[in-house]
Design an enzyme around this catalytic site. Structure first.
Site, mmCIF file in Angstrom:
data_model
loop_
_atom_site.group_PDB
_atom_site.id
_atom_site.type_symbol
_atom_site.label_atom_id
_atom_site.label_comp_id
_atom_site.label_asym_id
_atom_site.label_seq_id
_atom_site.Cartn_x
_atom_site.Cartn_y
_atom_site.Cartn_z
ATOM 1 N N ASP A 99 0.372 1.622 4.023
ATOM 2 C CA ASP A 99 0.937 1.053 2.805
ATOM 3 C C ASP A 99 -0.090 0.308 1.959
ATOM 4 O OD1 ASP A 99 3.353 1.959 3.723
ATOM 5 O OD2 ASP A 99 4.358 0.017 3.676
ATOM 6 N N HIS A 244 -1.572 -0.688 7.187
ATOM 7 C CA HIS A 244 -1.907 -0.936 5.788
ATOM 8 C C HIS A 244 -3.368 -0.601 5.527
ATOM 9 C CE1 HIS A 244 1.663 -3.409 6.557
ATOM 10 N NE2 HIS A 244 1.905 -3.345 5.258
#
Length: 278
Positions: A99, A244
């Protein structure tokens, strides 16, 4: 808002909505094999370790130009009440997701590791990062990764009205299409904070909502060893792993994936991406 301020706000919000994200995704377990149910998504397709021979560039569609045909309307989907947090599988399949990117300091290293092991993953990107790093989206497309919508500025959707949510989502899909070559078919709400408008608008734009099963907690920068332990300890058929590649210092994430990815492969897991709709 400066990026360092934005990252600080994200950290504070993540701590506050972690429980909300868990509650919003609890119980959305996809059926193991067989036909789809009301809470399921299309079955995953095996990663490059088992995929049919296909040149990487074949995954990418050329972006439309101003003189090209008008953009086709997205296929409307059934509006879900909960996001998808597992994949339907009858084997040892898992999905890796990243992400907040792309980020030129970290994303290339993650892509290098995925390429080294011939694995495809999903990247849920933010529009404000896409416009600054289009070449990384192009690389994702060329290497067969799936790109999803993670809004433009990574806001808490529960604090926005319907018009603002639509703007965040539509502008990001436009940027993804421009850089990646096609519009996204998957959407993830920032912080895992979903609401009815996000589900409805995502379905209108042809995007399925995807959450996760295992949070590496790399956004907390807990240490490389902790990230590795969370992935290896949480590995199981159908699991969706959240990591992430932006939103802060992701050097721990970069180091960790170099260890836990070969571990998963050696343990017999197939790293998959969702099957594309046609």
């Amino acid at each position: 808002m400066q990026k360092d301020q934005l990252f600080t706000r994200r950290r504070m919000l993540l701590a506050g909505v972690a429980a909300l994200g868990a509650a919003g995704t609890a119980g959305v377990v996809l059926a193991q094999g067989g036909e789809e149910t009301a809470g399921t998504a299309a079955a995953p397709v095996a990663g490059p370790q088992a995929r049919q021979a296909l040149k990487p560039s074949a995954f990418r569609l050329q972006p439309l130009t101003g003189d090209g045909p008008p953009r086709a309307a997205p296929r409307r989907l059934k509006v879900r009440k909960e996001p998808i947090m597992r994949v339907s599988t009858s084997g040892r399949h898992m999905v890796l997701t990243f992400d907040d990117g792309p980020n030129p300091a970290y994303t290339p290293h993650i892509l290098d590791t995925l390429a080294k092991h011939d694995v495809r993953a999903m990247f849920f990107v933010c529009g404000e990062c896409v416009v600054q790093n289009k070449e990384l989206l192009a690389r994702m497309a060329d290497e067969g990764h799936v790109v999803g919508n993670h809004t433009w500025t990574h806001p808490l959707l529960t604090e926005l009205n319907r018009r603002e949510i639509r703007s965040e989502m539509e502008s990001t899909s436009d940027a993804i299409e421009d850089a990646y070559g096609e519009r996204p078919q998957w959407f993830r709400a920032p912080y895992g904070a979903w609401n009815r408008a996000a589900f409805q608008l995502g379905a209108e734009m042809g995007m399925e909502p995807m959450a996760w099963t295992v949070d590496t907690t790399d956004w907390m920068e807990p240490g490389t060893r902790t990230i590795i332990d969370r992935v290896e300890g949480g590995a199981a058929p159908g699991v969706v792993v959240l990591s992430h590649d932006a939103g802060g210092d992701r050097s721990q994430t970069v180091r960790a994936i170099r260890e836990w990815l070969p571990y998963l492969i050696d343990s017999g897991y197939r790293l998959t991406v969702p099957r594309r709709r046609v």
